[in-house]
Design a protein around this motif. Structure first.
Motif, PDB file in Angstrom:
ATOM      1  N   GLY A   1       0.803  -1.213   0.000  1.00  0.00           N
ATOM      2  CA  GLY A   1       0.000   0.000   0.000  1.00  0.00           C
ATOM      3  C   GLY A   1       0.836   1.264   0.000  1.00  0.00           C
ATOM      4  N   GLY A   2       0.163   2.379  -0.247  1.00  0.00           N
ATOM      5  CA  GLY A   2       0.811   3.680  -0.226  1.00  0.00           C
ATOM      6  C   GLY A   2      -0.003   4.699  -0.993  1.00  0.00           C
ATOM      7  N   VAL A   3       0.396   5.945  -0.883  1.00  0.00           N
ATOM      8  CA  VAL A   3      -0.273   7.045  -1.560  1.00  0.00           C
ATOM      9  C   VAL A   3       0.318   7.192  -2.962  1.00  0.00           C
ATOM     10  CG1 VAL A   3      -0.722   9.536  -1.511  1.00  0.00           C
ATOM     11  CG2 VAL A   3      -0.752   8.207   0.618  1.00  0.00           C
ATOM     12  N   VAL A   4      -0.555   7.404  -3.946  1.00  0.00           N
ATOM     13  CA  VAL A   4      -0.130   7.587  -5.344  1.00  0.00           C
ATOM     14  C   VAL A   4      -0.723   8.901  -5.838  1.00  0.00           C
ATOM     15  CG1 VAL A   4      -0.133   6.626  -7.688  1.00  0.00           C
ATOM     16  CG2 VAL A   4      -0.074   5.091  -5.704  1.00  0.00           C
ATOM     17  N   ARG A   5       0.119   9.693  -6.509  1.00  0.00           N
ATOM     18  CA  ARG A   5      -0.290  11.009  -7.009  1.00  0.00           C
ATOM     19  C   ARG A   5       0.117  11.165  -8.475  1.00  0.00           C
ATOM     20  NH1 ARG A   5       1.962  11.560  -2.064  1.00  0.00           N
ATOM     21  NH2 ARG A   5       0.739  12.612  -0.459  1.00  0.00           N
ATOM     22  N   PRO A   6      -0.585  12.035  -9.197  1.00  0.00           N
ATOM     23  CA  PRO A   6      -0.108  12.384 -10.549  1.00  0.00           C
ATOM     24  C   PRO A   6       1.317  12.921 -10.452  1.00  0.00           C
ATOM     25  CG  PRO A   6      -2.323  13.222 -10.203  1.00  0.00           C
ATOM     26  CD  PRO A   6      -1.836  12.725  -8.865  1.00  0.00           C
ATOM     27  N   GLY A   7       2.140  12.504 -11.395  1.00  0.00           N
ATOM     28  CA  GLY A   7       3.546  12.903 -11.397  1.00  0.00           C
ATOM     29  C   GLY A   7       4.463  11.894 -10.748  1.00  0.00           C
ATOM     30  N   ASP A   8       3.909  10.947  -9.991  1.00  0.00           N
ATOM     31  CA  ASP A   8       4.746   9.907  -9.382  1.00  0.00           C
ATOM     32  C   ASP A   8       5.389   9.055 -10.467  1.00  0.00           C
ATOM     33  OD1 ASP A   8       4.224  10.647  -6.770  1.00  0.00           O
ATOM     34  OD2 ASP A   8       2.852   8.985  -6.348  1.00  0.00           O
ATOM     35  N   SER A   9       6.563   8.549 -10.159  1.00  0.00           N
ATOM     36  CA  SER A   9       7.260   7.666 -11.095  1.00  0.00           C
ATOM     37  C   SER A   9       6.670   6.264 -11.030  1.00  0.00           C
ATOM     38  CB  SER A   9       8.747   7.613 -10.763  1.00  0.00           C
ATOM     39  OG  SER A   9       8.930   7.006  -9.494  1.00  0.00           O
ATOM     40  N   ILE A  10       6.868   5.530 -12.119  1.00  0.00           N
ATOM     41  CA  ILE A  10       6.504   4.111 -12.196  1.00  0.00           C
ATOM     42  C   ILE A  10       7.769   3.364 -12.587  1.00  0.00           C
ATOM     43  CG2 ILE A  10       5.120   2.335 -13.327  1.00  0.00           C
ATOM     44  CD1 ILE A  10       3.124   4.564 -14.083  1.00  0.00           C
ATOM     45  N   GLU A  11       8.159   2.426 -11.763  1.00  0.00           N
ATOM     46  CA  GLU A  11       9.288   1.549 -12.076  1.00  0.00           C
ATOM     47  C   GLU A  11       8.743   0.145 -12.271  1.00  0.00           C
ATOM     48  OE1 GLU A  11      12.327   2.627 -12.701  1.00  0.00           O
ATOM     49  OE2 GLU A  11      11.701   4.668 -12.189  1.00  0.00           O
ATOM     50  N   VAL A  12       9.165  -0.492 -13.346  1.00  0.00           N
ATOM     51  CA  VAL A  12       8.676  -1.819 -13.713  1.00  0.00           C
ATOM     52  C   VAL A  12       9.682  -2.871 -13.270  1.00  0.00           C
ATOM     53  CG1 VAL A  12       8.030  -3.313 -15.638  1.00  0.00           C
ATOM     54  CG2 VAL A  12       7.426  -0.872 -15.682  1.00  0.00           C
ATOM     55  N   GLU A  13       9.203  -3.867 -12.521  1.00  0.00           N
ATOM     56  CA  GLU A  13      10.020  -5.000 -12.094  1.00  0.00           C
ATOM     57  C   GLU A  13       9.423  -6.264 -12.702  1.00  0.00           C
ATOM     58  OE1 GLU A  13      11.270  -7.375  -8.010  1.00  0.00           O
ATOM     59  OE2 GLU A  13      10.404  -5.361  -7.835  1.00  0.00           O
ATOM     60  N   LEU A  14      10.086  -6.788 -13.718  1.00  0.00           N
ATOM     61  CA  LEU A  14       9.593  -7.994 -14.388  1.00  0.00           C
ATOM     62  C   LEU A  14       9.801  -9.212 -13.502  1.00  0.00           C
ATOM     63  CD1 LEU A  14      10.942  -7.326 -17.991  1.00  0.00           C
ATOM     64  CD2 LEU A  14       8.590  -7.068 -17.171  1.00  0.00           C
ATOM     65  N   PRO A  15       8.892 -10.189 -13.588  1.00  0.00           N
ATOM     66  CA  PRO A  15       9.065 -11.412 -12.804  1.00  0.00           C
ATOM     67  C   PRO A  15      10.188 -12.258 -13.393  1.00  0.00           C
ATOM     68  CG  PRO A  15       7.173 -11.634 -14.250  1.00  0.00           C
ATOM     69  CD  PRO A  15       7.678 -10.222 -14.416  1.00  0.00           C
ATOM     70  N   VAL A  16      10.686 -13.171 -12.580  1.00  0.00           N
ATOM     71  CA  VAL A  16      11.668 -14.125 -13.062  1.00  0.00           C
ATOM     72  C   VAL A  16      10.985 -14.978 -14.124  1.00  0.00           C
ATOM     73  CG1 VAL A  16      13.143 -16.074 -12.403  1.00  0.00           C
ATOM     74  CG2 VAL A  16      12.854 -14.129 -10.841  1.00  0.00           C
ATOM     75  N   GLY A  17      11.661 -15.216 -15.250  1.00  0.00           N
ATOM     76  CA  GLY A  17      11.072 -15.958 -16.363  1.00  0.00           C
ATOM     77  C   GLY A  17      10.801 -17.397 -16.020  1.00  0.00           C
ATOM     78  N   PRO A  18      10.149 -18.148 -16.876  1.00  0.00           N
ATOM     79  CA  PRO A  18       9.610 -17.683 -18.146  1.00  0.00           C
ATOM     80  C   PRO A  18       8.377 -16.801 -17.912  1.00  0.00           C
ATOM     81  CG  PRO A  18       8.977 -19.966 -17.811  1.00  0.00           C
ATOM     82  CD  PRO A  18       9.877 -19.581 -16.667  1.00  0.00           C
ATOM     83  N   HIS A  19       8.199 -15.837 -18.796  1.00  0.00           N
ATOM     84  CA  HIS A  19       7.091 -14.896 -18.663  1.00  0.00           C
ATOM     85  C   HIS A  19       5.826 -15.464 -19.293  1.00  0.00           C
ATOM     86  CE1 HIS A  19      10.140 -11.381 -18.287  1.00  0.00           C
ATOM     87  NE2 HIS A  19      10.069 -12.113 -17.210  1.00  0.00           N
ATOM     88  N   ARG A  20       4.697 -15.130 -18.667  1.00  0.00           N
ATOM     89  CA  ARG A  20       3.389 -15.553 -19.152  1.00  0.00           C
ATOM     90  C   ARG A  20       2.642 -14.322 -19.627  1.00  0.00           C
ATOM     91  NH1 ARG A  20      -1.358 -17.180 -15.874  1.00  0.00           N
ATOM     92  NH2 ARG A  20      -0.059 -16.510 -14.147  1.00  0.00           N
ATOM     93  N   ALA A  21       2.172 -14.337 -20.871  1.00  0.00           N
ATOM     94  CA  ALA A  21       1.461 -13.204 -21.447  1.00  0.00           C
ATOM     95  C   ALA A  21       0.160 -12.945 -20.700  1.00  0.00           C
ATOM     96  CB  ALA A  21       1.173 -13.461 -22.923  1.00  0.00           C
ATOM     97  N   LEU A  22      -0.256 -11.688 -20.703  1.00  0.00           N
ATOM     98  CA  LEU A  22      -1.501 -11.313 -20.042  1.00  0.00           C
ATOM     99  C   LEU A  22      -2.702 -11.871 -20.794  1.00  0.00           C
ATOM    100  CD1 LEU A  22      -0.850  -7.533 -19.274  1.00  0.00           C
ATOM    101  CD2 LEU A  22      -0.592  -9.493 -17.719  1.00  0.00           C
ATOM    102  N   GLY A  23      -3.671 -12.310 -20.025  1.00  0.00           N
ATOM    103  CA  GLY A  23      -4.963 -12.723 -20.552  1.00  0.00           C
ATOM    104  C   GLY A  23      -6.027 -11.958 -19.788  1.00  0.00           C
ATOM    105  N   PRO A  24      -7.273 -12.015 -20.222  1.00  0.00           N
ATOM    106  CA  PRO A  24      -8.325 -11.280 -19.522  1.00  0.00           C
ATOM    107  C   PRO A  24      -8.585 -11.833 -18.135  1.00  0.00           C
ATOM    108  CG  PRO A  24      -9.245 -12.637 -21.278  1.00  0.00           C
ATOM    109  CD  PRO A  24      -7.762 -12.747 -21.385  1.00  0.00           C
ATOM    110  N   VAL A  25      -8.855 -10.926 -17.198  1.00  0.00           N
ATOM    111  CA  VAL A  25      -9.230 -11.334 -15.826  1.00  0.00           C
ATOM    112  C   VAL A  25     -10.550 -10.669 -15.457  1.00  0.00           C
ATOM    113  CG1 VAL A  25      -6.914 -11.805 -15.003  1.00  0.00           C
ATOM    114  CG2 VAL A  25      -7.867  -9.526 -14.704  1.00  0.00           C
TER     115      VAL A  25
END
Length: 180
Positions: A156-180
């Protein structure tokens, strides 16, 4: 890969759109504090009707702001929050992320990517013909969903416009997104 939060939105009531806010507070395992879709189990009406005990993989909805440019080019006017998203982003190819990707939002919050949003007919009630713009087919006839991604709040935490987004990929193999 990194990007930025361009808008944050929440709504206490069931409504297709969500008003923009100065900030939102993400609650681990629940979603956006004060949002109608927050909770450990499903909150979307169609899913509740099927099985209200299902885990809520749709605690938070993110859309890439770049989609709005595509929609404008096709004659539609869509702004942050209009499609019911909680967080509007820029600079991150959300649709290409694999399941389990962690999105670090601002200083504290972390969202785990669960899958693609599977948009419903309410989009056409918002603007007629919009559903065909966000759900289509590729050259091979496969369904392509462009209406954002869904996730669960890992930290959890507070999120505001202007905040950065850092992407951390999972350890492979990667699974493509499907609908949830």
């Amino acid at each position: 890969m990194s990007g930025a939060v361009t808008a944050v939105s929440r709504n206490e009531e069931y409504s297709f759109t969500k008003p923009n806010r100065k900030s939102v507070t993400l609650l681990a395992g629940l979603g956006v504090d004060g949002d109608v879709h927050a909770g450990a189990t499903v909150k979307h009406r169609s899913r509740v009707a099927k099985d209200p005990t299902q885990p809520n993989l749709r605690q938070i909805h993110l859309i890439h702001e770049e989609l709005f440019g595509e929609l404008r080019a096709a004659g539609f006017e869509v702004a942050p929050g209009d499609l019911g998203e909680n967080i509007t982003t820029s600079g991150v190819d959300l649709l290409a992320l694999p399941v389990g990707t962690l999105l670090h939002l601002g200083d504290e919050a972390v969202v785990e990517v669960a899958g693609l949003r599977n948009p419903c007919l309410q989009i056409d009630n918002f603007q007629d013909g919009l559903l065909k713009q966000v759900v289509g087919r590729d050259e091979a006839g496969r369904t392509v969903r462009k209406a954002g991604i869904m996730g669960i709040v890992a930290v959890g935490g507070v999120v505001r416009p202007g905040d950065s987004i850092e992407v951390e990929l999972p350890v492979g193999p990667h699974r493509a997104l499907g609908p949830v």
